[in-house]
Design a protein around this motif. Structure first.
Motif, PDB file in Angstrom:
ATOM      1  N   SER A 146       0.824  -1.215   0.000  1.00 43.99           N
ATOM      2  CA  SER A 146       0.000   0.000   0.000  1.00 43.99           C
ATOM      3  C   SER A 146       0.857   1.264   0.000  1.00 43.99           C
ATOM      4  O   SER A 146       0.361   2.355  -0.219  1.00 43.99           O
ATOM      5  CB  SER A 146      -0.918  -0.017   1.206  1.00 43.99           C
ATOM      6  OG  SER A 146      -0.109  -0.146   2.342  1.00 43.99           O
ATOM      7  N   ARG A 161       4.713   3.650  -4.707  1.00 40.98           N
ATOM      8  CA  ARG A 161       4.393   4.751  -5.621  1.00 40.98           C
ATOM      9  C   ARG A 161       5.048   4.414  -6.949  1.00 40.98           C
ATOM     10  O   ARG A 161       6.255   4.195  -6.999  1.00 40.98           O
ATOM     11  CB  ARG A 161       5.022   5.987  -5.027  1.00 40.98           C
ATOM     12  CG  ARG A 161       4.603   7.256  -5.661  1.00 40.98           C
ATOM     13  CD  ARG A 161       5.391   8.381  -5.031  1.00 40.98           C
ATOM     14  NE  ARG A 161       4.744   8.977  -3.886  1.00 40.98           N
ATOM     15  CZ  ARG A 161       5.406   9.726  -2.996  1.00 40.98           C
ATOM     16  NH1 ARG A 161       6.697   9.915  -3.096  1.00 40.98           N
ATOM     17  NH2 ARG A 161       4.761  10.257  -2.000  1.00 40.98           N
ATOM     18  N   SER A 172      -3.280   0.696 -10.694  1.00 40.99           N
ATOM     19  CA  SER A 172      -3.896   1.560  -9.675  1.00 40.99           C
ATOM     20  C   SER A 172      -4.700   0.753  -8.658  1.00 40.99           C
ATOM     21  O   SER A 172      -5.008   1.233  -7.578  1.00 40.99           O
ATOM     22  CB  SER A 172      -4.784   2.621 -10.330  1.00 40.99           C
ATOM     23  OG  SER A 172      -5.919   2.000 -10.890  1.00 40.99           O
ATOM     24  N   SER A 214      -0.451   2.158  -4.186  1.00 36.73           N
ATOM     25  CA  SER A 214      -1.196   3.250  -3.545  1.00 36.73           C
ATOM     26  C   SER A 214      -1.209   4.503  -4.406  1.00 36.73           C
ATOM     27  O   SER A 214      -2.144   5.288  -4.344  1.00 36.73           O
ATOM     28  CB  SER A 214      -0.627   3.551  -2.167  1.00 36.73           C
ATOM     29  OG  SER A 214       0.689   3.981  -2.286  1.00 36.73           O
ATOM     30  N   GLU A 215      -0.178   4.686  -5.219  1.00 41.66           N
ATOM     31  CA  GLU A 215      -0.167   5.896  -6.048  1.00 41.66           C
ATOM     32  C   GLU A 215       0.439   5.583  -7.406  1.00 41.66           C
ATOM     33  O   GLU A 215       1.533   5.003  -7.482  1.00 41.66           O
ATOM     34  CB  GLU A 215       0.688   6.949  -5.332  1.00 41.66           C
ATOM     35  CG  GLU A 215       0.487   8.332  -5.863  1.00 41.66           C
ATOM     36  CD  GLU A 215       1.389   9.328  -5.136  1.00 41.66           C
ATOM     37  OE1 GLU A 215       1.664   9.141  -3.929  1.00 41.66           O
ATOM     38  OE2 GLU A 215       1.834  10.272  -5.808  1.00 41.66           O
ATOM     39  N   LYS A 219     -10.334   7.961 -10.378  1.00 40.77           N
ATOM     40  CA  LYS A 219      -9.556   7.229  -9.367  1.00 40.77           C
ATOM     41  C   LYS A 219      -8.658   8.250  -8.718  1.00 40.77           C
ATOM     42  O   LYS A 219      -7.875   8.915  -9.411  1.00 40.77           O
ATOM     43  CB  LYS A 219      -8.677   6.167 -10.033  1.00 40.77           C
ATOM     44  CG  LYS A 219      -9.452   5.015 -10.599  1.00 40.77           C
ATOM     45  CD  LYS A 219      -8.629   3.747 -10.519  1.00 40.77           C
ATOM     46  CE  LYS A 219      -9.501   2.552 -10.842  1.00 40.77           C
ATOM     47  NZ  LYS A 219      -8.859   1.292 -10.586  1.00 40.77           N
ATOM     48  N   ASN A 220      -8.781   8.384  -7.398  1.00 41.19           N
ATOM     49  CA  ASN A 220      -7.969   9.461  -6.835  1.00 41.19           C
ATOM     50  C   ASN A 220      -6.524   9.069  -6.528  1.00 41.19           C
ATOM     51  O   ASN A 220      -5.762   9.898  -6.067  1.00 41.19           O
ATOM     52  CB  ASN A 220      -8.652  10.161  -5.641  1.00 41.19           C
ATOM     53  CG  ASN A 220      -9.215   9.149  -4.700  1.00 41.19           C
ATOM     54  OD1 ASN A 220      -8.734   8.021  -4.688  1.00 41.19           O
ATOM     55  ND2 ASN A 220     -10.244   9.527  -3.954  1.00 41.19           N
ATOM     56  N   ASN A 221      -6.149   7.822  -6.845  1.00 38.91           N
ATOM     57  CA  ASN A 221      -4.725   7.486  -6.667  1.00 38.91           C
ATOM     58  C   ASN A 221      -3.953   7.506  -7.992  1.00 38.91           C
ATOM     59  O   ASN A 221      -2.835   7.024  -8.070  1.00 38.91           O
ATOM     60  CB  ASN A 221      -4.542   6.131  -5.967  1.00 38.91           C
ATOM     61  CG  ASN A 221      -5.086   4.976  -6.777  1.00 38.91           C
ATOM     62  OD1 ASN A 221      -5.920   5.169  -7.658  1.00 38.91           O
ATOM     63  ND2 ASN A 221      -4.613   3.775  -6.492  1.00 38.91           N
ATOM     64  N   SER A 240      -2.572   9.966 -11.178  1.00 36.85           N
ATOM     65  CA  SER A 240      -2.450  11.275 -11.838  1.00 36.85           C
ATOM     66  C   SER A 240      -1.823  11.092 -13.196  1.00 36.85           C
ATOM     67  O   SER A 240      -0.979  10.205 -13.390  1.00 36.85           O
ATOM     68  CB  SER A 240      -1.631  12.292 -11.035  1.00 36.85           C
ATOM     69  OG  SER A 240      -1.018  11.715  -9.955  1.00 36.85           O
TER      70      SER A 240
END
Ligand SMILES: C[S@@+](CC[C@H](N)C(=O)[O-])C[C@H]1O[C@@H](n2cnc3c(N)ncnc32)[C@H](O)[C@@H]1O
Length: 303
Positions: A59, A62, A78, A82-83, A104-106, A108
């Protein structure tokens, strides 16, 4: 034309006539469902490779997906990391990625300049770049991405980049902008000897009609890297084709998907090409190039 427009168009001129899915998979008949299944399986395969080398998708991980395209890998990643950051030179494809990945907020998605990775040093646990560098004809851009990828990676993080294995030229492209520049074994030697980072694996995707190999490196912390640079000064790393492990990367990933029938046939019937790690001097005349080139041309013509 700006440098970015040149880098962008070199690749995209060839793809504009196709859909993003067909452009990415080289399969004109690809359907969205198969594309998704393929991406999920490919992501799982990549995960198993990094897990083999001690990095788990915990988790706290990145990851960077460099040249993320429409997010074929970023999306399944994703669900596991976690990112996830997808970086791509092309704004249009990032717009498609936004839709494909959904809310999806993890995740960008970031447009870059085609050369640099807009993040601080030591930021990511895993830097993945698949199906991108083998299409880039500019060797400096490829080399720059190795150093950028290592810069943004945390110590002990893993970098996994794919590079083409066709015998083309230092400036790439036999007859297609999709074929990237020749990477020499000595380029990788230099990278390892000068940076002190660790080579974990080189594997060859033997089933792919766009042949490539993946290079997996682990970033050393500055003290360990310096120690390694010093010891390599007297005993330099010299990798060769023997260090490449053939891996049936795609087999088992999508041969049961209907829209891959044509490509599968190509692989099954195609002559198996030997892996070439380009230590030989660059050939002077394209006419003297190996049978590989004929095969590439046949493939590009769709024969
Ligand atoms: C064949 S697609 C692969 C996409 C994705 N990695 C995948 O496996 O589905 C290649 C992607 O690399 C991007 N690309 C090409 N040259 C680039 C560059 N110099 N810097 C960043 N991205 C680039 C293209 O815009 C395209 O989205």
């Amino acid at each position: 034309m700006t440098e970015k427009e040149i880098l962008n168009s070199k690749y995209w001129e060839d793809l504009r006539s196709k859909s993003a899915l067909a452009g990415i998979t080289l399969d004109e008949d690809i359907n969205p469902r198969d594309f998704e299944t393929y991406g999920n399986r490919l992501a799982e395969r990549q995960l198993s490779i990094i897990e083999d080398h001690g990095l788990t998708a915990t988790s706290s991980s990145r990851i960077l997906d460099l040249g993320c395209g429409i997010g074929r890998i970023s999306r399944p990643f994703s669900d596991r990391f976690s990112e996830v950051v997808g970086v791509d030179i092309n704004a249009e494809i990032l717009a498609v990625a936004k839709e494909y990945i959904g809310e999806k907020n993890n995740v960008s998605l970031i447009e870059n300049d085609g050369r640099t990775i807009p993040f601080q040093d030591n930021h990511f646990d895993y830097v993945y770049c698949g199906g991108v560098l083998q299409h880039i004809p500019d060797i400096d851009v490829i080399a720059g991405y190795f150093s950028e990828g290592l810069r943004v990676l945390k110590p002990n993080g893993i970098l996994n980049f794919s590079i083409q294995t066709w015998m083309t030229s230092r400036v790439g492209g036999i007859s297609s902008p999709r074929i990237g520049a020749m990477v020499l074994a000595k380029d990788i030697d230099t990278l390892l000897n000068e940076t002190g980072h660790k080579l974990i694996a080189i594997y060859d995707d033997v089933e792919d009609p766009v042949p490539h190999f993946n290079i997996v490196l682990s970033k050393r912390d500055p003290v360990a890297a310096q120690k390694s640079i010093t010891s390599r000064a007297s005993d330099p790393v010299r990798i060769s084709s023997n260090d490449v492990t053939p891996r049936k990367l795609r087999t088992g990933i999508f041969e049961d998907l209907p829209s891959y029938t044509q490509l599968s046939l190509l692989w099954v019937n195609g002559r198996k090409r030997p892996i070439t790690f380009f230590t030989a001097p660059e050939p002077k005349s394209p006419g003297k190039l190996s049978k590989n080139i004929k095969r590439i041309k046949r493939f590009l013509r769709g024969d």
